[in-house]
Design a protein around this motif. Structure first.
Motif, PDB file in Angstrom:
ATOM      1  N   THR A  61      13.518  -5.399  -2.839  1.00 47.42           N
ATOM      2  CA  THR A  61      12.444  -4.793  -2.053  1.00 47.42           C
ATOM      3  C   THR A  61      11.488  -5.886  -1.579  1.00 47.42           C
ATOM      4  OG1 THR A  61      12.554  -2.741  -3.321  1.00 47.42           O
ATOM      5  CG2 THR A  61      10.538  -3.154  -2.089  1.00 47.42           C
TER       6      THR A  61
ATOM      7  N   GLN B  11       7.960  -6.104  -0.078  1.00 48.81           N
ATOM      8  CA  GLN B  11       6.749  -5.328   0.177  1.00 48.81           C
ATOM      9  C   GLN B  11       5.639  -6.241   0.703  1.00 48.81           C
ATOM     10  OE1 GLN B  11       6.088  -1.837  -0.142  1.00 48.81           O
ATOM     11  NE2 GLN B  11       4.411  -2.629   1.116  1.00 48.81           N
TER      12      GLN B  11
ATOM     13  N   ARG C 247       1.756  -6.861   1.562  1.00 47.23           N
ATOM     14  CA  ARG C 247       0.481  -6.387   1.034  1.00 47.23           C
ATOM     15  C   ARG C 247      -0.665  -7.087   1.784  1.00 47.23           C
ATOM     16  NH1 ARG C 247       0.064  -6.655  -5.200  1.00 47.23           N
ATOM     17  NH2 ARG C 247      -1.024  -4.677  -4.883  1.00 47.23           N
TER      18      ARG C 247
ATOM     19  N   ASP D 295      -0.600  -2.137  -0.197  1.00 52.56           N
ATOM     20  CA  ASP D 295       0.734  -2.098   0.400  1.00 52.56           C
ATOM     21  C   ASP D 295       0.651  -1.581   1.831  1.00 52.56           C
ATOM     22  OD1 ASP D 295       1.640  -2.919  -2.033  1.00 52.56           O
ATOM     23  OD2 ASP D 295       2.577  -1.020  -2.601  1.00 52.56           O
TER      24      ASP D 295
ATOM     25  N   SER E 166       7.487  -4.805   5.799  1.00 51.17           N
ATOM     26  CA  SER E 166       8.090  -4.356   4.549  1.00 51.17           C
ATOM     27  C   SER E 166       9.521  -3.914   4.852  1.00 51.17           C
ATOM     28  CB  SER E 166       7.287  -3.205   3.942  1.00 51.17           C
ATOM     29  OG  SER E 166       6.000  -3.637   3.557  1.00 51.17           O
TER      30      SER E 166
END
Length: 488
Positions: free
Chosen positions: A92, A94, A96, A106, A119
């Protein structure tokens, strides 16, 4: 047991095929995160977690294959088979955003100085070596792949931290079992792989996190033992080959034609000795789509679409950059090649209708000075719809009436055509001199519309029964014996 990351630049032709299997369906055109096609990924070789909840729609946790080995009498001590399990580990990514108070939130996208950070779900290549397999007996080994988390800061042009990219991976556990059994003078080797992830998966996303993706097997034989083709077994191996069972994994001989020391166990059915076409400029991942078609589509994407694709995934960036840099001669090499998989002497070269090799130039003509295998100029005077064919002694041409009797079951729609009365719109012949009869159904309300924009249904002459003039058909009272419902 060893666990490693694979080398994407490996020149080994077997690994090139294995990598194509590994990434099949990884990322689909238009290669953007926001595309609906890319919201449901990981479609091949997925071994899901065994304790997944029904609501997660997880794939089965296991796969298994069986293949045959030819072993000489009194096999040497060095005889063995190595098994390698290859797959993608879900990662994953992600993004931020850093808030004024120092916290991180996020977000789906963060643009910094004109550069977009998205993302996204990535993957890391993994290869597990559970150790050698002896020519007799069985093995049972558990292989672990570590999880992890890395944080990459995002800074602006002034060097100020504005966010971060966090990458996370779940730890994975796979059990690889092997067993050899004597079978009619051969050894039947059984290999099974099971995902033994210990946690639970409540939803689809968590199930994917805990899955082995694109899982497949590479087997190599050493010390005098050889694999036997299951697709074309020799006469003395036909019975033993028929007893081999496969579950979500199908073995084929791999490597150059004639080699029998390597087997690829793939989640898709391939032919023996599969090859990457020498004309291909690189992977496109898009479920067996045509290279030329996808390349042209990528080249016609807008600058904005290309920017979004490049921001989606490093492999998407590679595809876009490669297509943009493609030379005209390389693009031309993607067009118009005829290949028969497995035909003797072809080796990814062009061939004509008789199977004779042709060295073709840019205009399609033979380099030796001969005529091209098909010359469009020769067809310039052809009149569509002027052809005819004799069926059961009756000349059938445009506007002839026929009754359809589908015999090939090439399409499920054939069931709806059986017994229907149709009107011929054209009789055509292809470059292989095969005859095709184009037609529309008489009782289809849209028949004239179909004919107007060139949509017809095609059948072979032996699937048609000529009807006499004045018989059931368009505008003829006797047409009630043809069913009234439209196949559409």
């Amino acid at each position: 047991m060893r666990t490693t990351s694979t080398n994407p630049a490996d020149p080994d032709p077997v690994r090139r095929i294995a990598d194509a299997v590994l990434y099949e369906g990884y990322l689909l055109y238009p290669y953007r995160a926001g595309s609906p096609k890319n919201r449901s990924r990981w479609q091949f070789g997925v071994l899901g977690p065994p304790s997944a909840a029904p609501a997660s729609f997880a794939e089965e946790p296991g796969m298994a294959m069986e293949c045959l080995l030819s072993v000489p009498p009194g096999p040497p001590a060095a005889a063995e088979v190595t098994v390698r399990l290859r797959f993608l580990q879900h990662q994953t990514r992600q993004v931020r955003r850093r808030e004024p108070d120092g916290r991180h939130t996020d977000v789906d996208e963060l643009t910094v100085d004109g550069v977009a950070f998205l993302s996204w779900d990535e993957a890391v290549e993994r290869e597990v070596d559970p150790g050698p397999v002896p020519p007799t007996g069985s093995t049972d080994r558990v292989c672990s792949v570590a999880g992890g988390e890395e944080c990459e800061p995002i800074v602006d042009a002034e060097g100020v931290s504005v966010g971060q990219v966090v990458r996370r991976r779940e730890p994975l556990v796979a059990r690889v079992r092997t067993r050899t059994t004597e079978d009619d003078g051969f050894l039947r080797l059984s290999v099974s792989v099971d995902n033994e992830y210990a946690g639970t998966a409540a939803d689809k996303r968590s199930a994917i996190h805990a899955s082995l993706l694109g899982a497949h097997l590479l087997l190599r034989a050493r010390g005098g033992v050889e694999f036997v083709s299951l697709r074309e077994p020799p006469d003395d191996a036909v019975a033993a080959a028929s007893r081999c069972e496969q579950r979500r994994c199908w073995p084929v001989l791999a490597g150059p034609r004639g080699r029998t020391d390597t087997v690829l166990g793939a989640p898709i059915i391939l032919y023996d000795h599969p090859e990457i076409a020498e004309q291909s400029q690189g992977a496109l991942f898009d479920s067996t789509e045509i290279d030329e078609l996808l390349t042209l589509r990528v080249m016609t994407m807008t600058d904005e679409e290309k920017t979004k694709a490049r921001a989606t995934d490093p492999r998407a960036r590679e595809i876009v950059d490669r297509c943009d840099a493609l030379a005209p001669e390389d693009l031309h090499r993607l067009h118009g090649l005829i290949r028969t998989p497995g035909a003797p002497g072809q080796d990814a070269r062009a061939a004509n209708r008789t199977g004779e090799e042709l060295d073709t130039g840019p205009d399609g003509a033979c380099a030796s000075g001969g005529a091209p295998w098909w010359d469009p100029a020769a067809e310039a005077d052809a009149t569509p719809g002027s052809g005819a064919v004799v069926i059961d002694g009756v000349r059938v041409a445009r506007d002839s009436l026929v009754r359809v009797r589908p015999a090939r079951r090439a399409d499920a729609q054939d069931l709806f055509f059986d017994g229907r009365v149709a009107r011929v719109t054209a009789v055509l012949r292809d470059v292989d001199e095969r005859t095709h009869v184009a037609l529309v159904l008489v009782d289809d309300p849209a028949a004239e519309l179909h004919e107007w924009y060139g949509r017809s249904f095609y059948f072979a002459p032996d699937e048609l029964e000529p009807l006499p003039v004045g018989g059931p058909g368009r505008g003829v009272p006797g047409s009630s014996d043809s069913r009234k419902e439209s196949p559409s």
